[in-house]
Design a protein around this motif. Structure first.
Motif, PDB file in Angstrom:
ATOM      1  N   GLY A  96       0.703  -1.316  -0.180  1.00  0.00           N
ATOM      2  CA  GLY A  96      -0.016  -0.221  -0.060  1.00  0.00           C
ATOM      3  C   GLY A  96       0.787   1.301  -0.051  1.00  0.00           C
ATOM      4  N   ILE A  97       1.867   1.211   0.769  1.00  0.00           N
ATOM      5  CA  ILE A  97       2.985   2.499   0.909  1.00  0.00           C
ATOM      6  C   ILE A  97       3.547   2.637  -0.595  1.00  0.00           C
ATOM      7  CG2 ILE A  97       5.042   3.165   1.848  1.00  0.00           C
ATOM      8  CD1 ILE A  97       4.319   1.872   4.432  1.00  0.00           C
ATOM      9  N   LEU A  98       3.854   1.481  -1.279  1.00  0.00           N
ATOM     10  CA  LEU A  98       4.467   1.585  -2.522  1.00  0.00           C
ATOM     11  C   LEU A  98       3.667   2.199  -3.749  1.00  0.00           C
ATOM     12  CD1 LEU A  98       6.849  -1.431  -2.426  1.00  0.00           C
ATOM     13  CD2 LEU A  98       7.572   0.840  -1.996  1.00  0.00           C
ATOM     14  N   ILE A  99       2.301   1.659  -3.605  1.00  0.00           N
ATOM     15  CA  ILE A  99       1.440   2.215  -4.402  1.00  0.00           C
ATOM     16  C   ILE A  99       0.961   3.673  -4.260  1.00  0.00           C
ATOM     17  CG2 ILE A  99      -1.143   2.053  -5.146  1.00  0.00           C
ATOM     18  CD1 ILE A  99      -1.086  -1.014  -4.547  1.00  0.00           C
ATOM     19  N   ALA A 100       0.912   4.177  -3.080  1.00  0.00           N
ATOM     20  CA  ALA A 100       1.031   5.428  -3.026  1.00  0.00           C
ATOM     21  C   ALA A 100       2.092   6.140  -3.104  1.00  0.00           C
ATOM     22  CB  ALA A 100       0.571   5.851  -1.456  1.00  0.00           C
ATOM     23  N   LYS A 101       3.064   5.756  -2.991  1.00  0.00           N
ATOM     24  CA  LYS A 101       4.686   6.302  -3.609  1.00  0.00           C
ATOM     25  C   LYS A 101       4.398   6.614  -5.099  1.00  0.00           C
ATOM     26  CE  LYS A 101       9.547   5.600  -4.182  1.00  0.00           C
ATOM     27  NZ  LYS A 101      10.355   4.824  -4.078  1.00  0.00           N
ATOM     28  N   GLY A 103       1.760   6.645  -7.086  1.00  0.00           N
ATOM     29  CA  GLY A 103       0.962   7.787  -7.209  1.00  0.00           C
ATOM     30  C   GLY A 103       1.378   9.202  -7.126  1.00  0.00           C
ATOM     31  N   HIS A 104       2.000   9.348  -5.966  1.00  0.00           N
ATOM     32  CA  HIS A 104       2.878  10.548  -5.873  1.00  0.00           C
ATOM     33  C   HIS A 104       4.031  11.102  -6.581  1.00  0.00           C
ATOM     34  CE1 HIS A 104       0.969  12.454  -2.266  1.00  0.00           C
ATOM     35  NE2 HIS A 104       0.680  11.304  -2.188  1.00  0.00           N
ATOM     36  N   MET A 105       4.774   9.898  -6.977  1.00  0.00           N
ATOM     37  CA  MET A 105       5.903  10.181  -8.109  1.00  0.00           C
ATOM     38  C   MET A 105       5.411  10.565  -9.444  1.00  0.00           C
ATOM     39  SD  MET A 105       8.655  10.101  -6.347  1.00  0.00           S
ATOM     40  CE  MET A 105       8.017  10.255  -4.743  1.00  0.00           C
ATOM     41  N   ARG A 106       4.222  10.133  -9.914  1.00  0.00           N
ATOM     42  CA  ARG A 106       3.726  10.397 -11.088  1.00  0.00           C
ATOM     43  C   ARG A 106       3.427  11.601 -11.396  1.00  0.00           C
ATOM     44  NH1 ARG A 106       2.534   6.155 -14.617  1.00  0.00           N
ATOM     45  NH2 ARG A 106       3.377   4.322 -13.900  1.00  0.00           N
ATOM     46  N   LYS A 107       2.870  12.280 -10.322  1.00  0.00           N
ATOM     47  CA  LYS A 107       2.157  13.864 -10.369  1.00  0.00           C
ATOM     48  C   LYS A 107       3.233  14.953 -10.719  1.00  0.00           C
ATOM     49  CE  LYS A 107      -1.214  12.783  -6.769  1.00  0.00           C
ATOM     50  NZ  LYS A 107      -1.633  13.366  -5.193  1.00  0.00           N
ATOM     51  N   PRO A 108       3.136  15.933 -11.420  1.00  0.00           N
ATOM     52  CA  PRO A 108       4.121  16.651 -11.948  1.00  0.00           C
ATOM     53  C   PRO A 108       4.171  17.613 -10.880  1.00  0.00           C
ATOM     54  CG  PRO A 108       2.002  17.353 -12.938  1.00  0.00           C
ATOM     55  CD  PRO A 108       1.616  15.888 -12.230  1.00  0.00           C
ATOM     56  N   PRO A 109       5.404  18.178 -10.733  1.00  0.00           N
ATOM     57  CA  PRO A 109       5.765  19.019  -9.309  1.00  0.00           C
ATOM     58  C   PRO A 109       5.022  20.304  -9.605  1.00  0.00           C
ATOM     59  CG  PRO A 109       7.665  19.120 -11.297  1.00  0.00           C
ATOM     60  CD  PRO A 109       6.576  17.866 -11.407  1.00  0.00           C
ATOM     61  N   PRO A 110       4.630  20.809  -8.420  1.00  0.00           N
ATOM     62  CA  PRO A 110       3.892  22.157  -8.233  1.00  0.00           C
ATOM     63  C   PRO A 110       4.801  23.443  -9.255  1.00  0.00           C
ATOM     64  CG  PRO A 110       4.501  21.651  -6.269  1.00  0.00           C
ATOM     65  CD  PRO A 110       5.160  20.500  -6.975  1.00  0.00           C
ATOM     66  N   VAL A 111       4.284  24.155  -9.556  1.00  0.00           N
ATOM     67  CA  VAL A 111       4.600  25.251 -10.536  1.00  0.00           C
ATOM     68  C   VAL A 111       5.827  25.949  -9.930  1.00  0.00           C
ATOM     69  CG1 VAL A 111       4.174  27.617 -11.717  1.00  0.00           C
ATOM     70  CG2 VAL A 111       2.441  25.757 -11.659  1.00  0.00           C
ATOM     71  N   SER A 112       5.869  25.991  -8.428  1.00  0.00           N
ATOM     72  CA  SER A 112       6.951  26.826  -7.667  1.00  0.00           C
ATOM     73  C   SER A 112       7.949  25.904  -7.847  1.00  0.00           C
ATOM     74  CB  SER A 112       6.409  27.157  -6.395  1.00  0.00           C
ATOM     75  OG  SER A 112       6.072  25.708  -5.817  1.00  0.00           O
TER      76      SER A 112
END
Length: 148
Positions: A96-101, A103-112
């Motif tokens: 479950g932790i690796l699935i969440a990871k 998911g978070h790694m696929r998101k583009p970084p915020p504009v800042s």
């Protein structure tokens, strides 16, 4: 039943927790561990991303320290609880932790946090943006490759 007369309090709590978790059927325990791992991973990686934003922006270092301590504490307590449920439950929680990871790694970084917003003109010639590749324009100083 467990004899708790001569045990320290921490061990009593651990034994009671292990006993309680052993009575939960696997059909309930493993999905709960997977969902718990997803929530644990989401909280951990969200706090990690927030800490990175604080470091890059160089604002509020105390909040960064608190987020770091909080995410490490959350992960430690969650994994300790999973250990009490057994090895398979621990592995399901880790999944479950690796699935969440992921998911978070696929998101583009915020504009800042994007390189273009941090330093203008910091684009390296070997790292072309996709719009430059489509339009055929190259950054200054980058020679066109000729076909032989």
């Amino acid at each position: 039943m467990i004899d708790m007369t001569d045990m320290p309090q921490v061990l009593v709590l651990r034994e009671l927790l292990a006993h309680w978790l052993s009575e939960i059927p696997a059909s309930v325990l493993y999905p709960a561990c997977l969902i718990g791992g997803l929530l644990l991973g989401h909280g951990y990686f969200h706090a990690l991303k927030r800490t990175a934003e604080l470091i890059v922006r160089q604002t509020n270092p105390m909040l960064g320290v608190l987020l770091t301590l909080g995410r490490l504490t959350l992960m430690t307590l969650g994994l300790l609880l999973a250990v009490q449920a057994g090895a398979t439950a621990l592995l399901v929680t880790l999944i479950g932790i690796l699935i969440a990871k992921a998911g978070h790694m696929r998101k583009p970084p915020p504009v800042s946090l994007r390189p273009d917003s941090l330093r203008q003109g910091s684009l390296r010639p070997d790292k072309l943006r996709s719009d430059e590749l489509k339009s055929g324009t190259l950054p200054p100083g980058k020679p066109r490759e000729t076909q032989s």
